[in-house]
Each structure stands twice: as structure tokens, then as C-alpha cells.
Design a protein around this motif. Structure first.
Motif, PDB file in Angstrom:
ATOM      1  N   GLY A 226     -59.920  21.452  36.548  1.00 49.38           N
ATOM      2  CA  GLY A 226     -58.621  22.036  36.831  1.00 49.38           C
ATOM      3  C   GLY A 226     -58.745  23.362  37.555  1.00 49.38           C
ATOM      4  N   TYR A 227     -59.711  24.175  37.124  1.00 45.46           N
ATOM      5  CA  TYR A 227     -59.913  25.468  37.772  1.00 45.46           C
ATOM      6  C   TYR A 227     -60.354  25.273  39.219  1.00 45.46           C
ATOM      7  N   ILE A 228     -61.303  24.360  39.439  1.00 44.25           N
ATOM      8  CA  ILE A 228     -61.788  24.096  40.789  1.00 44.25           C
ATOM      9  C   ILE A 228     -60.648  23.580  41.667  1.00 44.25           C
ATOM     10  N   ALA A 229     -59.814  22.707  41.115  1.00 44.33           N
ATOM     11  CA  ALA A 229     -58.663  22.197  41.872  1.00 44.33           C
ATOM     12  C   ALA A 229     -57.749  23.338  42.304  1.00 44.33           C
ATOM     13  N   ASP A 230     -57.503  24.282  41.407  1.00 41.07           N
ATOM     14  CA  ASP A 230     -56.672  25.447  41.738  1.00 41.07           C
ATOM     15  C   ASP A 230     -57.295  26.273  42.853  1.00 41.07           C
ATOM     16  N   ARG A 231     -58.616  26.484  42.766  1.00 43.25           N
ATOM     17  CA  ARG A 231     -59.299  27.326  43.744  1.00 43.25           C
ATOM     18  C   ARG A 231     -59.366  26.634  45.112  1.00 43.25           C
ATOM     19  N   VAL A 232     -59.593  25.329  45.120  1.00 42.32           N
ATOM     20  CA  VAL A 232     -59.629  24.587  46.386  1.00 42.32           C
ATOM     21  C   VAL A 232     -58.249  24.583  47.030  1.00 42.32           C
ATOM     22  N   LYS A 233     -57.214  24.455  46.222  1.00 47.90           N
ATOM     23  CA  LYS A 233     -55.849  24.541  46.739  1.00 47.90           C
ATOM     24  C   LYS A 233     -55.622  25.899  47.409  1.00 47.90           C
ATOM     25  N   ALA A 234     -56.011  26.974  46.733  1.00 48.52           N
ATOM     26  CA  ALA A 234     -55.849  28.319  47.290  1.00 48.52           C
ATOM     27  C   ALA A 234     -56.654  28.470  48.582  1.00 48.52           C
ATOM     28  N   TYR A 235     -57.848  27.915  48.600  1.00 47.58           N
ATOM     29  CA  TYR A 235     -58.719  27.990  49.785  1.00 47.58           C
ATOM     30  C   TYR A 235     -58.064  27.290  50.979  1.00 47.58           C
ATOM     31  N   LEU A 236     -57.531  26.093  50.760  1.00 47.03           N
ATOM     32  CA  LEU A 236     -56.893  25.350  51.847  1.00 47.03           C
ATOM     33  C   LEU A 236     -55.649  26.057  52.362  1.00 47.03           C
ATOM     34  N   LYS A 237     -54.885  26.651  51.461  1.00 48.39           N
ATOM     35  CA  LYS A 237     -53.693  27.390  51.880  1.00 48.39           C
ATOM     36  C   LYS A 237     -54.089  28.598  52.736  1.00 48.39           C
ATOM     37  N   GLU A 238     -55.174  29.264  52.353  1.00 45.20           N
ATOM     38  CA  GLU A 238     -55.664  30.401  53.141  1.00 45.20           C
ATOM     39  C   GLU A 238     -56.111  29.965  54.525  1.00 45.20           C
ATOM     40  N   ARG A 239     -56.568  28.724  54.625  1.00 40.05           N
ATOM     41  CA  ARG A 239     -57.013  28.178  55.924  1.00 40.05           C
ATOM     42  C   ARG A 239     -55.852  27.575  56.723  1.00 40.05           C
ATOM     43  N   GLY A 240     -54.645  27.738  56.220  1.00 44.38           N
ATOM     44  CA  GLY A 240     -53.476  27.323  56.983  1.00 44.38           C
ATOM     45  C   GLY A 240     -52.916  25.957  56.672  1.00 44.38           C
ATOM     46  N   VAL A 241     -53.462  25.274  55.669  1.00 38.19           N
ATOM     47  CA  VAL A 241     -52.943  23.950  55.311  1.00 38.19           C
ATOM     48  C   VAL A 241     -51.631  24.112  54.550  1.00 38.19           C
ATOM     49  N   LYS A 242     -50.591  23.417  55.009  1.00 41.79           N
ATOM     50  CA  LYS A 242     -49.271  23.532  54.390  1.00 41.79           C
ATOM     51  C   LYS A 242     -48.888  22.318  53.553  1.00 41.79           C
ATOM     52  N   TYR A 243     -49.550  21.178  53.821  1.00 35.00           N
ATOM     53  CA  TYR A 243     -49.230  19.948  53.086  1.00 35.00           C
ATOM     54  C   TYR A 243     -50.529  19.231  52.734  1.00 35.00           C
ATOM     55  N   ALA A 244     -50.739  18.973  51.460  1.00 35.77           N
ATOM     56  CA  ALA A 244     -51.951  18.265  51.032  1.00 35.77           C
ATOM     57  C   ALA A 244     -51.772  17.718  49.628  1.00 35.77           C
ATOM     58  N   ILE A 245     -52.513  16.669  49.318  1.00 35.54           N
ATOM     59  CA  ILE A 245     -52.581  16.133  47.960  1.00 35.54           C
ATOM     60  C   ILE A 245     -54.068  16.035  47.628  1.00 35.54           C
ATOM     61  N   LEU A 246     -54.464  16.645  46.528  1.00 38.72           N
ATOM     62  CA  LEU A 246     -55.869  16.765  46.157  1.00 38.72           C
ATOM     63  C   LEU A 246     -56.093  16.048  44.838  1.00 38.72           C
TER      64      LEU A 246
END
Length: 330
Positions: free
Chosen positions: A172-192
Motif C-alpha cells: 500500500g505504501y509503495i502504491a501511494d509513492r508510485v502514484k505520487a511519482y507519476l503525478k510529479e512526472r505529469g501523469v493525470k490519469y492512471a490505474i495502478l
């Protein structure tokens, strides 16, 4: 001049109208798959950046090296081999441990990351299936006690003989961090997808339709759903007896263990799904609520702000927390 000005204004208005009619270009749908923390991880995003998902999977690998119990040199490995001495760990590891301790306290120890002396004795994939020695399990259970783990600054101190296992919270923690990482890279829509953990970026898909997450049918094969839920840009986590386990002499032995006895919890439940903003919290709470059972688990969930749950019993009875209906496809 006035006629020319009017003509220019009209032409400009027509151009603007036409540009508004043109459909906005949608980014392509891209996916990458990896295997970390004993889980198949599938990252799907709507983006032009073909590298971003590959980089996100590398982040998963970095966190695995930090949080895995079995990788020598990881924070968890060093804690478990410190023989009672304090260990300096990363901010990430400390964030997880502090969250784990908080949920342990609120649940009276139903969730406990010091479960490792017991969890390491269970092998749910080995065949033929066999049970651990009952006496050995009882002895190992005496070493499970979250109150004996001391957290000070970034130092962790665990009494000799005790061990931690972050399997119930790290994904769960890794999922949160990967989500934050993708948002920082400009991703606006994703399902992980991190196994039983599903995290979304964006309240909806680019076309405005909802993210839908199936809740496994407890009596059918993987991928056949009993309920369909909505993910509104947060986290959906399910823990169930069907995930990892085996049947022996009419009893289901699964990975959701009692910190008190060391044996798989035997109650009325088959699965619990948690809706939350933080997948780390959702991960830990899905296990916690399962261990507590429907009545006490529901009581805990109702006491927590921004958390909702769906409890599915072995007899297929479904119980919702007060706000869980907002996440369900009727």
C-alpha cells in the motif's frame, strides 16, 4: 475600416468556434508489468511518455530492496538481524512503521507487523500441504507484540528474537509513492494494480467515465466478480481467504493470521474491501478489519474519518459501512 474590423471579428469568432468543436486529443493508453514483493504489478496510464511507467517500475524495485524481509541489507532485514540493537532506517520505513503502530493501537493488536516469527513458519504454496508444528507456533506467537518495538526518530529497536514483516502494509505504501511519482512526472490519469491494492490517478478516466474495480467472488475463479466498485481517484484494497492458502481436512488455512494465536483467523468472513485515500492505510485496515470480524471491524471503520468498507461473509452476506454505498455500482 469599420467593415474590415467587423469582418475580422467574425472570422476570429468562426475560428474559435471551430477550434472548440475539434475533439481534444487524448493521450494513448500505455501499460507496464513487473513482479515485486511477490506480486504482479500492472501500471496503466494515459500518457505520451513511454518511459514514465518503466521508471515507475524501477521505483517499485527500489522500495522492495528497502522493505523486503528476505533481501539482505534491506531496512527490514537489518532490523530483524540487529540482536536487540537500535537500527537507523529510511524515512520511508519509519513512515510505514509509525502508521502500523497507530493501527495496531487502535485495533488492540489485531494488526501487528511483529508477526514474522509466526508468518515465516507458514508455507501456503508447498505441496503436499502440511501444517506447522502446533507447539512451535505457540512458542513463536509469544514473540509477537507490537508494543515492544520502539521507534525514536529514525531508529528502530526490536528485542532479540523478534522480527517484523511489512507484507500487510508495504504494498500500500509503495502504491501511494508510485502514484505520487507519476503525478510529479505529469501523469493525470492512471490505474495502478498492486495485486489486491488498486490506486487511481484522476477521479475518472480521460473520457469522463468512472474507474471500476471488481471485488472478487469468494466462491469463483480469480477474475469473476461478486460486486463492482468505483474508484474515485483514491485506493481500493481487498484482503480475502482466497488469496493465499490451502484447504486441508475441510478447513481453509490462509495468510490472514491471528497475532495472538499464530493460526489463520477462523471467523465468519471471506473478504474485506477498504476504500480510502491512502493505500497504506487501506492495506493495513483490510487485514485488521478481517481479523476483528464483521461487528468489531465495522466499529473500527466507522470510527475512522474518510474510510469505508465492504465485508463479505462466507455465506455471501454483504455488510457495508455507512458510506460504502457511495463506492458501489448498483
Amino acid at each position: 475600416m469599420r467593415r474590415k474590423t467587423k469582418l475580422c471579428v467574425i472570422l476570429l469568432a468562426v475560428m474559435m468556434l471551430c477550434s472548440g468543436c475539434a475533439e481534444e486529443k487524448k493521450p494513448p493508453k500505455l501499460s507496464e508489468v513487473g513482479f515485486y514483493l511477490d506480486t504482479v504489478i500492472t501500471l496503466t496510464a494515459y500518457t505520451e511518455d513511454k518511459q514514465v511507467l518503466k521508471d515507475a517500475l524501477e521505483e517499485c524495485g527500489r522500495y522492495e530492496k528497502m522493505l523486503s524481509r528476505t533481501i539482505e541489507g534491506s531496512d527490514v532485514w537489518r532490523i530483524n538481524h540487529a540482536k536487540g540493537e537500535p537500527v537507523e532506517v529510511s524515512d520511508d520505513t519509519m513512515n510505514i512503521l509509525r502508521c502500523a503502530q497507530e493501527i495496531s493501537g487502535k485495533s488492540g493488536g489485531a494488526f501487528d507487523v511483529t508477526i514474522a516469527p509466526v508468518s515465516t513458519m507458514w508455507n501456503f504454496t508447498k505441496e503436499p500441504h502440511e501444517l506447522p508444528d502446533a507447539e512451535a507456533i505457540a512458542k513463536a506467537a509469544e514473540l509477537v507484540d507490537y508494543t515492544r518495538m520502539k521507534l525514536e526518530g529514525n531508529q528502530v529497536t526490536l528485542p532479540e528474537g523478534m522480527m517484523i514483516d511489512l507484507g500487510g502494509i508495504a504494498k500500500g505504501y509503495i502504491a501511494d509513492r508510485v502514484k505520487a511519482y507519476l503525478k510529479e512526472r505529469g501523469v493525470k490519469y492512471a490505474i495502478l494494480s498492486f495485486g489486491g491494492n488498486i490506486v487511481a490517478i484522476g477521479n475518472t478516466k480521460p473520457d469522463g467515465t468512472s474507474w471500476r474495480v471488481g471485488i472478487q467472488d469468494i466462491d469463483k475463479q480469480t477474475g469473476e466478480y461478486m460486486l463492482i466498485s468505483l474508484n474515485k481517484g483514491g485506493s481500493t484494497v481487498t484482503s480475502g481467504t482466497y488469496e493465499r492458502g490451502f484447504d486441508l481436512d475441510g478447513v481453509r488455512y490462509h495468510h490472514l493470521l491471528s497475532a495472538e494465536t499464530g493460526w489463520p483467523v477462523q471467523n465468519e468472513l471471506a473478504s474485506v474491501t477498504i476504500f480510502s485515500e491512502s493505500s497504506m492505510e487501506g492495506d493495513a485496515l483490510s487485514t485488521t478489519a478481517f481479523v476483528l470480524g464483521t461487528e468489531k471491524g465495522l466499529e473500527l471503520i466507522e470510527s475512522l474519518e474518510g474510510i469505508e468498507a465492504v465485508f463479505i461473509a462466507k455465506d455471501r452476506t454483504v455488510t457495508y459501512s455507512s458510506g460504502a454505498g457511495d463506492y458501489m455500482v448498483q
